[in-house]
Design a protein around this motif. Structure first.
Motif, PDB file in Angstrom:
ATOM      1  N   ARG A   1      74.867   2.080  61.996  1.00 39.35           N
ATOM      2  CA  ARG A   1      75.395   0.728  62.113  1.00 39.35           C
ATOM      3  C   ARG A   1      76.820   0.621  61.573  1.00 39.35           C
ATOM      4  O   ARG A   1      77.373  -0.464  61.501  1.00 39.35           O
ATOM      5  CB  ARG A   1      74.468  -0.267  61.396  1.00 39.35           C
TER       6      ARG A   1
ATOM      7  N   SER B   1      77.630  -2.968  63.106  1.00 34.82           N
ATOM      8  CA  SER B   1      76.447  -3.459  62.408  1.00 34.82           C
ATOM      9  C   SER B   1      75.468  -4.157  63.343  1.00 34.82           C
ATOM     10  O   SER B   1      74.280  -4.215  63.061  1.00 34.82           O
ATOM     11  CB  SER B   1      76.874  -4.407  61.289  1.00 34.82           C
TER      12      SER B   1
ATOM     13  N   GLU C   1      84.557  -2.228  60.172  1.00 34.62           N
ATOM     14  CA  GLU C   1      83.757  -2.650  59.026  1.00 34.62           C
ATOM     15  C   GLU C   1      83.783  -1.670  57.853  1.00 34.62           C
ATOM     16  O   GLU C   1      83.957  -2.052  56.713  1.00 34.62           O
ATOM     17  CB  GLU C   1      82.300  -2.879  59.477  1.00 34.62           C
TER      18      GLU C   1
ATOM     19  N   LYS D   1      71.602   4.499  59.887  1.00 37.95           N
ATOM     20  CA  LYS D   1      71.066   3.763  61.036  1.00 37.95           C
ATOM     21  C   LYS D   1      72.140   3.616  62.113  1.00 37.95           C
ATOM     22  O   LYS D   1      71.994   2.813  63.025  1.00 37.95           O
ATOM     23  CB  LYS D   1      70.593   2.377  60.592  1.00 37.95           C
TER      24      LYS D   1
ATOM     25  N   GLN E   1      72.408 -11.713  60.727  1.00 38.81           N
ATOM     26  CA  GLN E   1      71.434 -10.636  60.624  1.00 38.81           C
ATOM     27  C   GLN E   1      71.852  -9.645  59.552  1.00 38.81           C
ATOM     28  O   GLN E   1      71.063  -9.230  58.720  1.00 38.81           O
ATOM     29  CB  GLN E   1      71.283  -9.957  61.989  1.00 38.81           C
ATOM     30  N   MET E   2      73.143  -9.297  59.571  1.00 35.91           N
ATOM     31  CA  MET E   2      73.699  -8.333  58.618  1.00 35.91           C
ATOM     32  C   MET E   2      73.515  -8.824  57.183  1.00 35.91           C
ATOM     33  O   MET E   2      73.034  -8.097  56.318  1.00 35.91           O
ATOM     34  CB  MET E   2      75.192  -8.151  58.942  1.00 35.91           C
TER      35      MET E   2
ATOM     36  N   GLY F   1      64.157  -0.457  64.215  1.00 36.73           N
ATOM     37  CA  GLY F   1      64.304   0.684  63.338  1.00 36.73           C
ATOM     38  C   GLY F   1      65.669   0.734  62.669  1.00 36.73           C
ATOM     39  O   GLY F   1      65.853   1.420  61.683  1.00 36.73           O
ATOM     40  N   SER F   2      66.618  -0.023  63.221  1.00 33.23           N
ATOM     41  CA  SER F   2      67.941   0.025  62.592  1.00 33.23           C
ATOM     42  C   SER F   2      68.074  -1.024  61.488  1.00 33.23           C
ATOM     43  O   SER F   2      69.069  -1.071  60.783  1.00 33.23           O
ATOM     44  CB  SER F   2      69.031  -0.159  63.643  1.00 33.23           C
ATOM     45  N   GLU F   3      67.070  -1.874  61.347  1.00 39.86           N
ATOM     46  CA  GLU F   3      67.150  -2.870  60.274  1.00 39.86           C
ATOM     47  C   GLU F   3      66.806  -2.220  58.934  1.00 39.86           C
ATOM     48  O   GLU F   3      66.035  -1.266  58.880  1.00 39.86           O
ATOM     49  CB  GLU F   3      66.220  -4.060  60.572  1.00 39.86           C
ATOM     50  N   LEU F   4      67.416  -2.724  57.870  1.00 33.52           N
ATOM     51  CA  LEU F   4      67.180  -2.126  56.555  1.00 33.52           C
ATOM     52  C   LEU F   4      65.871  -2.620  55.932  1.00 33.52           C
ATOM     53  O   LEU F   4      65.215  -1.907  55.205  1.00 33.52           O
ATOM     54  CB  LEU F   4      68.356  -2.410  55.607  1.00 33.52           C
TER      55      LEU F   4
ATOM     56  N   ASP G   1      69.724  -9.055  56.226  1.00 31.68           N
ATOM     57  CA  ASP G   1      69.072  -7.750  56.255  1.00 31.68           C
ATOM     58  C   ASP G   1      69.688  -6.808  55.218  1.00 31.68           C
ATOM     59  O   ASP G   1      69.015  -6.337  54.297  1.00 31.68           O
ATOM     60  CB  ASP G   1      69.215  -7.171  57.671  1.00 31.68           C
ATOM     61  N   ALA G   2      70.986  -6.578  55.333  1.00 30.42           N
ATOM     62  CA  ALA G   2      71.618  -5.530  54.528  1.00 30.42           C
ATOM     63  C   ALA G   2      71.814  -5.931  53.072  1.00 30.42           C
ATOM     64  O   ALA G   2      71.838  -5.082  52.192  1.00 30.42           O
ATOM     65  CB  ALA G   2      72.953  -5.145  55.165  1.00 30.42           C
TER      66      ALA G   2
END
Lengths: 664, 344, 190
Positions: free
Chosen positions: C163, B15, C132, C161, B238-239, B281-284, B242-243
């Motif tokens: 992740r 993540s 995870e 993504k 962050q996870m 770009g990988s953030e939701l 964000d998520a």
């Protein structure tokens, strides 16, 4: 075997059960009678309380009937009862210095739990006492005159009280204060608990008395630099900082202050809440009334220009050339009353002091309440105009907290209750007191607590977790939110208020340790000065002639500080009344024939007690000045200095006694 | 180049990939050589401790032992994840007390042929390493594209500054290290009083209602003070923000849309690196819109005429002036214009 | 809880037992019930007892009520209580102790949290790393099957993504790690 030359009596005290619970005292006595007989012990007894009149009579009778020439008492520390037994011996006709008190309480029963080992150690200690005692000599006490003057350091309420008591009794007093005026913290307050008297109204008459009293030499804007000598005869050096104002000419009219163009934030008297000038008196009722110049902030000392004060002074009292002055004088006794510092609440960042503008500390709030303070007594937010509708008062800030100060600061509960009353009376705001425990043990104090409860203050039992401006609900917006567990209901509460007052604790002065060193006294781990005995001798210290009063000894309120100031003065006046005092005859002397005149000892002596004679090229010790510290004895390369009671023979014999095989 | 042993932690492979991808080029740029500890294992997060204490300690002990054995010229350990950092420093400090814990852990480690002597290696969070060992001056030197116009909320989370076992932070509750760093990058740092409040930790998995509430508090206040983007120093923070932000919205009926990225991503941007090389770009919750504000004109603050009635504030503690040679614990206060401070 | 716990030796020693298990310097016995912990706790609103109340119950020997409380399971390990506690009690460590005691005695009522911890631990014991995706799916299927649909976009988001790893990573020294953990478990039991 030689017949011992002395006839020694040994007395073992039970001290109730203090000693006898751990040490087999009968066994020790019996052992001493048998095993130390060859050293001259003719009688060994034990008694439940040696210090009782019966115990003392036991010793006296034995001296008379058995012809004792030496006495050993094994009991508590010599600090407590050495004098008792020496006096008993003297009554029976024996020189008091032929009596030795050895401690089997502090050094044995209170620090050991194994009975067998403790009993053996007691025997070894008794043996060492007997061995050492054999070499004792009959000594005579020396009397020295006591200088009737006293030095009081610190012009807060405790120091003021001590000064006035002594001066009224007819003794000369030097009062030294490092700020421009006396008055201390009390001068910053508005009201005092529990009676709500006006602080200035009860303090200023005393300040004025100090200022005009013929027996008082008031030295403000001054600090003690050096202290030499000993009880009865201290040599004191005080630095009189340059005021840059000629006090003989100054009338205290205040024109220089008015004309000074420089505003300086006053961190001391106004605790950063208001400005003063670079030439100033801290407050209108200052004693003395003439100003001082703050050189760090004076424009003239920075840029070489200005001198407005000089131009406008009607009596030409400004003197830019004035320098610090060293004043030297002698006193017989010293009272330290240097007070406290406020705990720095910025250290508890969860309360937001210094970050959130409407969080105030207790001294800031005191200034705000004071009619001569920054808001002229109006209770308002940091913007200077808005009256708060809800106020939270937090107890125990920095106190009862092992991360800061573990002790209770003792004044904060009453102070917080007083604050609650003032807020309610002057603003009608809702007041919340957040406390862990309410501690109101003084006269009229709990009644005051009840009064505040009746006035409608909200009490929440819980140590506040945090003060935040991060609102979660609409009604929290633009407020300070006090987050706390209300422990009486077991729930977390968030209480929005407009103003938070932190009842910050009291701390030793930031320079308390250096000051203690200057006067040769000791501090506790917390930094407060240690009294001679916490119950029996709370204003004396372990250093003869140096006394303490007020918060320097530990947090206390005004009544307690005044009581201590008066108590210290009474102790000193008692000494002065004696006129002279007997000094312990434990001191050093030089064997003239062995002295090579190298003078090593002359410079080492902390009491300046050693003189060098050019004629004989030898040194000599002034017995009245010598305090028996032993420095010269250890330093003399020729072994020409000997110390009474601590001769080589005595110390070696004592060690030999300790090493005796006590298991048989 | 200063060489450090690198303990990535499990999230960095999953993540927290954006963290890993951005810190690598950024560290190289500022002269930090990272040598990954070979065959490191999970630190146990907050889970193992609640099941078995000694095995949880030994699990962390293995990493410390591996690091010690592999140190070979490297200085100290650095962990980018706050939970890993906390666990490593905690066990090192517990073992250093020499009250039996060290013996137990070493006993367990010996079953795997390992041992560890506490206190030999310093343990750092990546942020404290950059602020105190590399220094803000070095960081400033590398900035080619200042983050002007970007309003950032410095969100440091709990486990970096608390419990400060290694004594590395200016304060446990209001540490300013991230504020200083972001300021050095040219960003506009908002006053964010929740900077060390909790993101919910493992609560999204075991008590989602609690987690939603905590996430909401953090994001809501950030929005209140007009934050463009939140900045994290821990993959778990962050996870969670964000998520789980979308789920939080669904659950509480809120409309939060607050992007959160890692501080190393913003460092990379300021150093002139490309967004896609920094894990953007990988953030939701997309950071795109926020990033576009960089370089925009900052409206000049109107200087408030000082209210003549206002009372002065006390000196702030920790205003950014650091005493040399300290690890940030001792902060000196400005003295200019103040009277002699008898009660400093 | 209308009935008081029996005032037995075992119950009286509860606080001592928890303190000892937590470590020699937990300082738990020195609690002055000031409530700093309960005031600081970000998840206090979801706790059956504030930490302070829990410590009072410990002192009163309320063994069952303490070990079945959800309090330690709602603890987020943020350490606010630990840095603010005026008695410097290691409150998060005490919470970990209470969790492990509750697991050992099967005293908890809702197993969501403890199952999560146990799943996590078994992943670590099998692979040496946490994983995870496996953790989440196993846990959610068991405890929040109804939440899965609302979670799906997030899961897919994270997957797309990159992740979330699809496969767990295993460390090389997994045998060594298990030897260490086994020994540690023996020491814990001793």
């Amino acid at each position: 075997m030689n017949t011992p030359k002395e006839r020694i009596g040994v007395y073992i005290c039970h001290c109730g059960t203090n000693i006898s619970a751990v040490v087999d005292v009968e066994d020790v006595a019996q052992w001493a009678a048998n095993k130390l007989e060859h050293k001259g012990v003719v009688i060994a007894r034990d008694h439940k309380f040696m210090c009782s009149s019966l115990g003392q009579e036991l010793v006296e009778n034995d001296i008379k009937e058995l012809g004792l020439t030496r006495v050993v008492v094994a009991a508590c520390s010599p600090h407590l009862h050495e004098k008792t037994f020496r006096t008993a011996c003297e009554r029976a006709g024996l020189n008091p210095y032929l009596c030795e008190l050895v401690s089997i309480r502090e050094q044995v029963s209170w620090v050991h739990s194994d009975k067998v080992v403790a009993t053996q150690k007691s025997k070894a200690i008794v043996s060492s006492g007997v061995e050492r005692l054999i070499y004792h000599e009959a000594l005579e006490q020396l009397s020295v005159p006591i200088n009737p003057a006293t030095l009081v350091v610190g012009g807060g309420i405790a120091g003021i009280q001590a000064t006035l008591e002594l001066a009224d009794a007819g003794s000369p007093v030097y009062l030294v204060e490092r700020e421009p005026s006396i008055g201390g913290h009390m001068a910053q307050f508005d009201k005092t608990f529990p009676t709500l008297d006006c602080s200035a109204c009860i303090l200023t008459p005393k300040m004025v008395d100090v200022g005009i009293h013929p027996n008082i030499t008031l030295l403000t804007w001054a600090e003690v630099e050096q202290v030499n000598g000993y009880v009865g005869n201290f040599d004191v050096t005080v630095r009189q900082k340059a005021r840059k104002v000629i006090t003989d000419l100054c009338t205290g009219c205040g024109i220089c202050i008015e004309k000074c163009p420089k505003n300086v934030l006053d961190d001391i008297y106004e605790v950063g809440m208001n400005y003063r000038k670079a030439v100033y008196t801290p407050f209108p009722q200052a004693v003395p009334n003439y100003p001082v110049m703050d050189l760090d902030n004076c424009i003239y000392f920075d840029t070489g220009k200005c001198k407005a004060c000089e131009k406008f002074c009607p009596t030409n009292a400004i003197d830019f050339e004035q320098e610090d002055e060293m004043l030297k004088f002698q006193v017989g006794n010293i009272i330290l009353a240097t007070g406290f510092d406020l705990f720095d609440a910025r250290k508890m960042s969860n309360y937001g002091y210094g970050r959130l503008e409407n969080v105030f500390n207790s001294l800031e709030f005191e200034r705000m309440c004071n009619a001569s303070g920054p808001t002229e007594g109006e209770i308002v937010l940091r913007d200077g105009v808005t009256t708060p509708k809800a106020v939270g008062i937090i107890h125990c800030v920095g106190s009862r907290d092992k991360s800061h100060n573990a002790y209770c600061s003792s004044i904060c509960c009453m102070q917080s209750l007083k604050f609650a009353h003032l807020v309610e009376e002057r603003t009608g705001a809702h007041v919340y007191n957040f406390y862990i425990d309410i501690r109101t043990p003084g006269k009229g104090y709990d009644e005051f607590y009840n009064r505040i409860v009746e006035e409608g203050t909200h009490f929440v039992r819980g140590k506040v977790a945090e003060v935040t401006n991060a609102a979660r609900q609409p009604d929290e917006k633009k407020k300070l939110i006090i987050q706390v567990e209300d422990t009486l209901i077991g729930k977390q509460r968030r209480i929005p208020v407009d103003m938070v007052i932190l009842s910050a604790g009291l701390e030793p002065r930031h320079d308390a340790k250096e000051v203690a060193k200057l006067f040769g006294i000791s501090c506790s781990a917390d930094g407060w000065y240690i009294e001679k005995h916490p119950k029996l001798d709370p204003v004396a210290t372990m250093t003869d002639g140096v006394y303490i009063a007020g918060c320097v000894q530990g947090p206390k309120d005004i009544p307690a500080s005044i009581a201590q100031g008066a108590a210290a003065a009474a102790r000193v006046q008692g000494k002065i009344q004696q006129g002279e005092m007997l000094m312990e005859p434990i001191r050093a002397s030089i064997i003239e024939e062995q002295c090579s005149g190298c003078r090593i000892c002359n410079d080492l002596c902390p009491y300046n007690a050693i003189l060098y004679h050019d004629a004989t090229m030898t040194s000599e010790i002034n017995a009245a000045l010598c305090q028996g510290c032993g420095t010269c004895i250890a330093a003399c390369p020729a072994g020409a200095v000997i110390g009474t009671s601590y001769s080589n023979e005595q110390v070696l014999a004592q060690i030999e006694g300790l090493l005796m095989d006590v298991s048989v | 180049m200063s060489k450090y042993l690198y303990y990535p932690g499990c999230s960095m492979e999953g993540s927290g990939k954006a963290y890993h991808n951005s810190l690598m080029p950024v560290c190289e740029k500022i002269g930090l050589e990272l040598q990954e500890i070979d065959d490191w294992n999970c630190c146990g997060a907050t889970e193992y401790l609640g099941i078995n204490k000694i095995p949880a300690y030994a699990l962390i002990g293995r990493n410390l032992a591996l690091a010690e054995a592999q140190s070979n010229g490297a200085q100290d350990i650095v962990a980018p994840c706050s939970a890993c950092y906390l666990n490593l420093t905690k066990i090192d400090s517990y073992m250093a007390k020499k009250n039996g814990v060290d013996e137990l852990i070493n006993d367990a480690l010996s079953a795997g042929g390992l041992s560890y002597e506490p206190g030999q290696l310093g343990i750092h969070h990546l942020l404290d390493l950059i602020v105190y060992e590399i220094g803000l001056d070095t960081v400033k030197e590398k900035v080619v594209r200042p983050l002007t116009g970007l309003r950032v909320a410095p969100y440091i989370g709990c486990m970096a500054p608390r419990y400060d076992y290694a004594k590395r932070w200016s304060d446990s509750e209001h540490p300013l290290e991230l504020d200083w760093l972001l300021g050095a990058l040219g960003a506009e740092v908002v006053d964010y009083p929740l900077k060390t409040h909790c993101c919910g930790g493992h609560m999204p998995q075991i008590g989602p209602d609690t987690a939603y509430e905590l996430i909401h508090r953090l994001v809501d206040y950030a929005e209140e003070v007009k934050t463009d983007i939140m900045v994290a120093v821990c993959p778990m923070c962050q996870m969670n923000i964000d998520a789980y932000q979308n789920e939080t919205n669904q659950h509480l009926g809120t409309k939060h849309k607050m992007p959160i990225v890692f501080f190393t991503q913003l460092m990379g941007l300021a150093f002139g690196m490309r967004e896609r090389d920094l894990g953007f770009g990988s953030e939701l919750v997309s950071a795109k819109e926020a990033i576009q504000k960089i370089g925009s004109e900052v409206p000049k603050k109107k200087r408030k005429k000082k209210d003549k009635f206002a009372l002065p504030m006390p000196h702030p503690l920790g205003n950014g002036i650091l005493k040399n040679g300290t690890n940030g614990k001792e902060l000196i206060l400005p003295t200019e214009g103040r009277a002699r401070g008898g009660r400093a | 809880m209308s009935h008081l716990a029996p005032q037995t030796e075992k119950n009286f020693k509860l606080m001592e037992q928890v303190a000892q298990k937590t470590g020699s310097d937990s300082k738990l016995e020195t609690c002055i019930q000031c409530g700093t912990c309960g005031g600081s706790c970000p998840s206090a609103m979801d706790m059956e007892h504030t930490p302070r109340k829990l410590f009072a119950l410990l002192r009163a020997g309320e063994r069952e009520e303490v070990l079945s409380s959800n309090t330690p399971w709602v603890c987020v390990s943020c350490y606010f209580c630990a840095v603010r506690c005026p008695q410097e009690i290691k409150i998060p460590d005490v919470m970990y102790t209470l969790k492990s005691m509750a697991v050992a005695e099967g005293a908890y009522r809702d197993s969501t949290a403890s199952d999560f911890s146990r799943t996590f631990v078994s992943m670590v014991e099998n692979y040496g790393r946490s994983y995870e995706l496996g953790l989440a799916t196993r846990h959610y299927l068991r405890h929040f099957p109804l939440r899965l649909p609302s979670m799906a976009p997030m899961g897919i988001g994270l997957l797309s993504k990159k992740r979330l790893n699809l496969k767990p990573k295993k460390i090389q020294g997994i045998k060594q790690l298990n030897a260490i953990l086994d020994r540690a478990k023996e020491l814990e039991a001793a």
